[in-house]
Scaffold this active site. Structure first.
Site, mmCIF file in Angstrom:
data_model
loop_
_atom_site.group_PDB
_atom_site.id
_atom_site.type_symbol
_atom_site.label_atom_id
_atom_site.label_comp_id
_atom_site.label_asym_id
_atom_site.label_seq_id
_atom_site.Cartn_x
_atom_site.Cartn_y
_atom_site.Cartn_z
ATOM 1 N NE ARG A 228 -4.270 -1.379 0.026
ATOM 2 C CZ ARG A 228 -4.406 -2.443 -0.739
ATOM 3 N NH1 ARG A 228 -3.395 -2.838 -1.510
ATOM 4 N NH2 ARG A 228 -5.519 -3.146 -0.744
ATOM 5 C CG HIS A 276 -2.589 -0.936 -7.247
ATOM 6 N ND1 HIS A 276 -3.072 -0.176 -6.218
ATOM 7 C CD2 HIS A 276 -2.578 -2.231 -6.787
ATOM 8 C CE1 HIS A 276 -3.345 -0.955 -5.178
ATOM 9 N NE2 HIS A 276 -3.048 -2.209 -5.508
#
Length: 313
Positions: A228, A276
């Site tokens: 993250r 991502h």
């Protein structure tokens, strides 16, 4: 049985079709912004990703909330506003193999100096470079030894890299030096040449990789973050790269996504950016997994991957 479906990105119809096929006896209800279900029977289960606050009232009536991915921070951020029902994260569902492939590529790319060769090729330079060091001296440390972190650790070990691991609580991995807790984080970092971040995002891990901790890595260390973005203090990493203490980084996750156009990471050649994609949810496998768990709950059986709210994962 009624199943409530929602995705923050709006890509929900393929999920609805797959759930209708996997659970033909169930009615799937696709929830959209400003939609009210007050006049309809309550749903039994919810399957969501990145829900909005407006959805919380609907979640209060379900038996369990299933997530369409491994991360839980997008839901736990609502804190006490969340209903007190079980929250079930997605297990592997094909993500571990993808994550291991991504980290292995990023590690080998740096170790074999393919990043430097890419720069030379753009300039039309033919110049064999010396290897950075022996593989035996190139220790890779995996920060986070969960369901995704362990396959990464095993893959790197199979490639011949010395590996070490850190987790919040003690872990015993045969043949691998393991560190646990904040008291041992410094020792873990000081012997890590490539740092791979696989931690869940919790209040305790937010900004964990700040200037103080990143500075404990050896000079010339490399950083890979596939967990993250908020785990990493982005200005601190950039400053340490520009100062030469950190050699570079491969980053797949960011505090703000998509990464804004003015962000200085875009203009730093020693930082490799991907959008991502290190481990994408395989929808069909995820639906099978969630449907099987719903079946177990309906039969009164126990299931895995229930989120511990106190720990944040």
């Amino acid at each position: 049985m009624r199943i409530l479906l929602y995705r923050g990105d709006g890509v929900i119809e393929p999920w609805a079709r797959d759930f209708a096929a996997a659970l033909p006896h169930a009615e799937t209800v696709v929830w959209r912004e400003n939609m009210s279900l007050a006049s309809q029977p309550p749903c039994d289960y919810a399957v969501v990703w990145a829900p909005t606050p407006q959805l919380l009232d609907q979640l209060a009536h379900v038996k369990a909330i299933f997530l369409m991915g491994a991360g839980v921070d997008a839901l736990l951020k609502f804190g006490d506003a969340l209903p007190h029902v079980p929250i079930v994260r997605l297990g592997d569902a094909g993500m571990a193999e993808q994550m291991a492939e991504y980290v292995a590529y990023a590690t080998l790319r740096y170790f074999r100096r393919f990043d430097d060769y890419e720069q030379q090729a753009r300039q039309g330079i033919w110049n064999p470079l010396e290897t950075r060091r022996r593989k035996a001296d190139f220790t890779v440390g995996v920060l986070g030894l969960g369901k995704l972190g362990m396959p990464v650790l095993r893959t790197l070990r199979q490639l011949g890299f010395p590996v070490r691991g850190w987790s919040r609580s003690p872990k015993d991995v045969p043949g691998v030096p393991c560190f646990a807790g904040m008291d041992e984080l410094g020792d873990f970092l000081s012997g890590t040449q490539v740092l791979v971040c696989m931690l869940p995002l919790t209040p305790e891990t937010t900004n964990l990789l700040d200037r103080a901790h990143l500075s404990q890595l050896p000079e010339g260390a490399y950083v890979i973050n596939v967990a993250r973005g908020a785990l990493l203090a982005e200005p601190d990493l950039l400053a340490l790269i520009r100062a030469g203490h950190i050699a570079g980084a491969t980053l797949d996750v960011f505090r703000n996504e998509p990464l804004p156009a003015p962000h200085p990471f875009w203009n730093e050649p020693r930082i490799t950016i991907t959008p991502h994609i290190s481990a994408l949810t395989l929808r069909e496998e995820a639906v099978r997994q969630i449907a099987a768990k719903i079946g177990k709950l309906e039969r009164g059986e126990a299931i895995d991957d229930i989120v511990d709210r106190a720990r944040g994962y």
